[in-house]
Design an enzyme around this catalytic site. Structure first.
Site, PDB file in Angstrom:
ATOM      1  N   ARG A  59       0.809  -1.214   0.000  1.00  0.00           N
ATOM      2  CA  ARG A  59       0.000   0.000   0.000  1.00  0.00           C
ATOM      3  C   ARG A  59       0.846   1.271   0.000  1.00  0.00           C
ATOM      4  O   ARG A  59       0.654   2.170  -0.818  1.00  0.00           O
ATOM      5  CB  ARG A  59      -0.897   0.056   1.252  1.00  0.00           C
ATOM      6  CG  ARG A  59      -2.194  -0.666   1.141  1.00  0.00           C
ATOM      7  CD  ARG A  59      -2.526  -1.279   2.480  1.00  0.00           C
ATOM      8  NE  ARG A  59      -1.533  -2.282   2.779  1.00  0.00           N
ATOM      9  CZ  ARG A  59      -1.637  -3.555   2.383  1.00  0.00           C
ATOM     10  NH1 ARG A  59      -2.707  -3.949   1.795  1.00  0.00           N
ATOM     11  NH2 ARG A  59      -0.669  -4.439   2.607  1.00  0.00           N
ATOM     12  N   THR A  60       1.774   1.380   0.949  1.00  0.00           N
ATOM     13  CA  THR A  60       2.492   2.642   1.138  1.00  0.00           C
ATOM     14  C   THR A  60       3.337   2.980  -0.087  1.00  0.00           C
ATOM     15  O   THR A  60       3.341   4.116  -0.563  1.00  0.00           O
ATOM     16  CB  THR A  60       3.373   2.552   2.404  1.00  0.00           C
ATOM     17  OG1 THR A  60       2.566   2.052   3.467  1.00  0.00           O
ATOM     18  CG2 THR A  60       3.944   3.893   2.774  1.00  0.00           C
ATOM     19  N   LYS A  87      25.962  -4.839  -1.043  1.00  0.00           N
ATOM     20  CA  LYS A  87      27.439  -4.923  -1.148  1.00  0.00           C
ATOM     21  C   LYS A  87      28.108  -4.176  -0.014  1.00  0.00           C
ATOM     22  O   LYS A  87      29.319  -3.966  -0.022  1.00  0.00           O
ATOM     23  CB  LYS A  87      27.888  -4.324  -2.490  1.00  0.00           C
ATOM     24  CG  LYS A  87      27.328  -5.028  -3.701  1.00  0.00           C
ATOM     25  CD  LYS A  87      27.752  -4.299  -4.976  1.00  0.00           C
ATOM     26  CE  LYS A  87      26.937  -4.745  -6.166  1.00  0.00           C
ATOM     27  NZ  LYS A  87      27.015  -3.809  -7.281  1.00  0.00           N
ATOM     28  N   ARG A 109      11.103   3.907   3.734  1.00  0.00           N
ATOM     29  CA  ARG A 109      10.679   2.898   4.718  1.00  0.00           C
ATOM     30  C   ARG A 109      11.918   2.110   5.116  1.00  0.00           C
ATOM     31  O   ARG A 109      12.717   1.709   4.266  1.00  0.00           O
ATOM     32  CB  ARG A 109       9.646   1.945   4.130  1.00  0.00           C
ATOM     33  CG  ARG A 109       9.391   0.768   5.064  1.00  0.00           C
ATOM     34  CD  ARG A 109       8.190  -0.023   4.709  1.00  0.00           C
ATOM     35  NE  ARG A 109       6.980   0.716   5.030  1.00  0.00           N
ATOM     36  CZ  ARG A 109       5.767   0.171   5.012  1.00  0.00           C
ATOM     37  NH1 ARG A 109       5.610  -1.098   4.696  1.00  0.00           N
ATOM     38  NH2 ARG A 109       4.698   0.891   5.303  1.00  0.00           N
ATOM     39  N   HIS A 137       4.641   5.674  11.683  1.00  0.00           N
ATOM     40  CA  HIS A 137       4.190   5.546  10.286  1.00  0.00           C
ATOM     41  C   HIS A 137       3.238   6.727  10.077  1.00  0.00           C
ATOM     42  O   HIS A 137       2.020   6.575  10.036  1.00  0.00           O
ATOM     43  CB  HIS A 137       3.492   4.200  10.108  1.00  0.00           C
ATOM     44  CG  HIS A 137       3.203   3.814   8.687  1.00  0.00           C
ATOM     45  ND1 HIS A 137       3.370   4.682   7.619  1.00  0.00           N
ATOM     46  CD2 HIS A 137       2.756   2.646   8.157  1.00  0.00           C
ATOM     47  CE1 HIS A 137       3.037   4.045   6.503  1.00  0.00           C
ATOM     48  NE2 HIS A 137       2.657   2.817   6.812  1.00  0.00           N
TER      49      HIS A 137
HETATM   50  N1   CP Z   1      -0.385  -0.108   5.846  1.00  0.00           N
HETATM   51  C1   CP Z   1       0.845  -0.338   5.338  1.00  0.00           C
HETATM   52  O1   CP Z   1       1.839   0.299   5.704  1.00  0.00           O
HETATM   53  O2   CP Z   1       0.878  -1.318   4.404  1.00  0.00           O
HETATM   54  P1   CP Z   1       2.181  -1.746   3.581  1.00  0.00           P
HETATM   55  O3   CP Z   1       3.126  -2.399   4.552  1.00  0.00           O
HETATM   56  O4   CP Z   1       1.683  -2.701   2.513  1.00  0.00           O
HETATM   57  O5   CP Z   1       2.780  -0.514   2.984  1.00  0.00           O
END
Ligand code: CP
Length: 308
Positions: A59-60, A87, A109, A137
């Site tokens: 999603r993100t 590496k 992320r 998040h």
């Molecule tokens: N909600 C969320 O962060 O989903 P993903 O890990 O798929 O990005």
């Protein structure tokens, strides 16, 4: 207020209530844009954004990329598994090499809590935290609160229960900060082993009985068990967890009021919620996903220094 008080989006903790309200007002405009036949605007035509994902995401990652393309930004994508990180290149070297290619904003992320804060201190670009370990998040919390605002017309005064694996959840922490800043009351609910020891010091109610939490709240945000972050067993079995903390239709229907069900995804159907709950008219899970694009467009637009 016409712009954010911060150059980065590292966590909701750093945002003021006015920042969040500005993001929501801006997202309202972008939500209208993405529902037009032509879904693209030229707002970030001269901006380059790099998406750095050192951890899996559906999603993100897709939502950020779509948000960037809808704003006409130039986009480059980086997956750690297919990069020179394998590496031995450091995070700062990797990012400085990307920035040398004239990148303006980094969306990252990372599995390590604090990775986005660390990066913001060492490189010269706006950093957007797309999830850092079990820390924050922020865009998930923004889209969650935006979806609550859309459903109820407000967030202030509502009661939101966050249920499940609070201990390992960045979504829980960012949601607590965001909802409280907007005036909601927050409860966390889960087995004692999955509740951080001092979580009540964040000003949340703590409940171990799922029925009581559901009877209290207007909105239940059902979290996934984060097995990938669990180095030991925190409950006897998934079956036992489902019996005590799984939300099924008969439990939902037995409540005196119709509560709203949220889930950040990915869903483990049959564990934290059953399919008939996830797909019911009380669930706004796909609205959350749709709102993710509009809220991320708003964050990127505002961070790029554009006034509303
Ligand atoms: N909600 C969320 O962060 O989903 P993903 O890990 O798929 O990005």
């Amino acid at each position: 207020m016409s712009n954010l008080t911060t150059k980065h989006l590292l966590g909701i903790k750093d945002l003021q209530k006015e920042d969040i309200e500005l993001i929501f007002r801006t997202a309202d405009n972008f939500k209208e844009v993405i529902n037009r036949p032509i879904k693209k605007v030229p707002s970030l035509r001269d901006v380059t954004i790099a998406n750095l994902f050192f951890e899996n995401s559906t999603r993100t990652r897709l939502s950020f990329e779509l948000a960037e393309r809808r704003l006409s930004a130039d986009v480059i994508n980086f997956a750690a598994s297919s990069s020179s990180v394998s590496k031995g290149e450091t995070l700062i070297d990797t990012v400085n090499n990307i920035l040398a290619m004239k990148v303006d904003i980094i969306v990252m992320r990372h599995p390590n809590p604090g990775a986005a804060v660390f990066l913001a201190k060492h490189v010269d670009a706006s950093i957007v935290n797309a999830g850092d370990g079990a820390h924050e998040h922020p865009t998930q919390a923004l889209l969650d609160a935006y979806s609550i605002r859309e459903k109820f017309g407000k967030v202030d005064g509502l009661k939101v229960a966050i249920v499940g694996d609070i201990l390992h959840s960045r979504v829980a922490l960012s949601n607590i900060f965001c909802l409280q800043k907007l005036g909601a009351e927050v409860m966390v609910c889960g087995p004692e082993t999955l509740l951080p020891k001092h979580v009540a010091s964040l000003g949340v109610k703590v409940e171990k009985d799922l029925r009581k939490a559901l009877e209290w709240c207007d909105v239940a945000n059902m979290l996934r068990i984060q097995l990938e972050r669990q180095d030991i067993r925190y409950f006897p079995s998934i079956r036992e967890y489902v019996m005590r903390y799984g939300l099924n239709k008969s439990l939902l229907d037995s409540l005196d009021k119709k509560i709203t069900i949220m889930h950040p995804g990915p869903i483990n159907r049959g564990v934290e919620i059953t399919s008939d709950v996830a797909d019911s008219d009380q669930a706004i899970i796909l609205d959350q996903v749709e709102n993710g694009v509009a809220t991320r467009m708003a964050v990127l637009y505002l961070l790029a220094g554009r006034v509303e």
